[in-house]
Scaffold this motif. Structure first.
Motif, PDB file in Angstrom:
ATOM      1  N   PHE A 180       0.116  26.146 -37.199  1.00 36.13           N
ATOM      2  CA  PHE A 180      -0.164  27.631 -36.807  1.00 36.13           C
ATOM      3  C   PHE A 180      -1.157  28.313 -36.257  1.00 36.13           C
ATOM      4  N   SER A 181      -2.403  27.443 -35.802  1.00 33.64           N
ATOM      5  CA  SER A 181      -2.776  28.049 -34.992  1.00 33.64           C
ATOM      6  C   SER A 181      -2.714  27.357 -33.250  1.00 33.64           C
ATOM      7  N   LYS A 184       1.186  29.266 -31.971  1.00 37.59           N
ATOM      8  CA  LYS A 184       0.939  30.314 -32.334  1.00 37.59           C
ATOM      9  C   LYS A 184       1.248  31.003 -30.775  1.00 37.59           C
ATOM     10  N   ASN A 185       0.421  30.701 -29.652  1.00 37.04           N
ATOM     11  CA  ASN A 185       0.270  31.144 -28.357  1.00 37.04           C
ATOM     12  C   ASN A 185       1.390  30.341 -27.386  1.00 37.04           C
ATOM     13  N   SER A 189       7.684  29.119 -31.450  1.00 37.43           N
ATOM     14  CA  SER A 189       7.371  29.192 -32.448  1.00 37.43           C
ATOM     15  C   SER A 189       6.916  28.045 -34.061  1.00 37.43           C
TER      16      SER A 189
END
Length: 242
Positions: A180-181, A184-185, A189
């Motif tokens: 997720f970390s 996320k950017n 995704s």
């Protein structure tokens, strides 16, 4: 037959354990930039590798020492030392893994112990430490009576399996949190399931399968070290009997 099935399970465990470690290393090396010990994200990258290696694979190997048929006969003390030493090695690797993440957070001014994964992980390590020190004090040092050891043994066995279960849960939640970390950017995704997510999820499933097989061997009564009254019967198994 029982001994043959045991060694087949051990071979599967060795293969799965090696795959757990190697797949974690490959994930970190290929998608996360590799390793360093300098306070950067590359230092954090040691965390998943050391936790999988120490808290899951080496911990499991130490837990299974008394399942080896060779441990059923002869003096128990050398096996106790081996059991304690392997757990100590697993604990050292675990502490190094914690140091990597805490030092990274310190350099980046990131708060510690705010996520469910971190709560679960630190609880697991705390129980592991208590389990090891209690086991060393009661079962390895000569002061404890037979009655005390008999009283505490079921708790020692229960918490041993519990720590492994919590370690697996910590690893799975950690993989999920890391994905997720890191995604996320990114351009892809997590929900679109890019190749990194597929590979890391598969690595997590390997850890689950490995852990379930370890728990199965730990709970299988036919593979437990026999009590004194059953030694003669189990010696026949060791030498190829029924």
């Amino acid at each position: 037959m029982a001994v043959g099935w045991f060694y087949l399970s051990v071979l599967a465990l060795c293969s799965l354990g090696s795959m757990c470690i190697l797949s974690t290393i490959y994930w970190i090396w290929y998608w996360q930039g590799g390793f360093a010990w300098d306070g950067t994200m590359l230092m954090f990258n040691w965390h998943p590798v050391l936790m999988v290696t120490g808290m899951v694979v080496f911990y499991s190997a130490a837990s299974l020492v008394y399942r080896l048929p060779q441990s059923w006969v002869g003096p128990k003390l050398p096996w106790k030392f081996g059991h304690a030493a392997m757990h100590l090695l697993a604990f050292i690797l675990t502490v190094l893994g914690l140091h990597a993440v805490f030092d990274f957070h310190s350099h980046r001014k990131i708060p510690n112990l705010y996520s469910l994964h971190s709560w679960l992980g630190i609880t697991t390590v705390f129980l592991f430490a208590c389990q090891w020190f209690l086991g060393f004090a009661v079962f390895l040092l000569p002061w404890a009576s037979v009655q005390l050891r008999s009283l505490l043994k079921p708790f020692h066995v229960f918490f041993g399996a519990s720590v492994l279960s919590l370690a697996i849960a910590s690893v799975i939640s950690g993989i999920n949190e890391k994905l997720f970390s890191s995604l996320k950017n990114g351009t892809n995704s997590y929900s679109s399931l890019p190749s990194e997510a597929v590979f890391a999820n598969c690595s997590g499933m390997l850890v689950v399968v490995f852990g379930l097989l370890v728990l199965y061997i730990l709970l299988a009564s036919s593979w437990k070290r026999p009590e004194l009254g059953m030694q003669a019967e189990r010696q026949a198994l060791l030498h190829g009997g029924e």
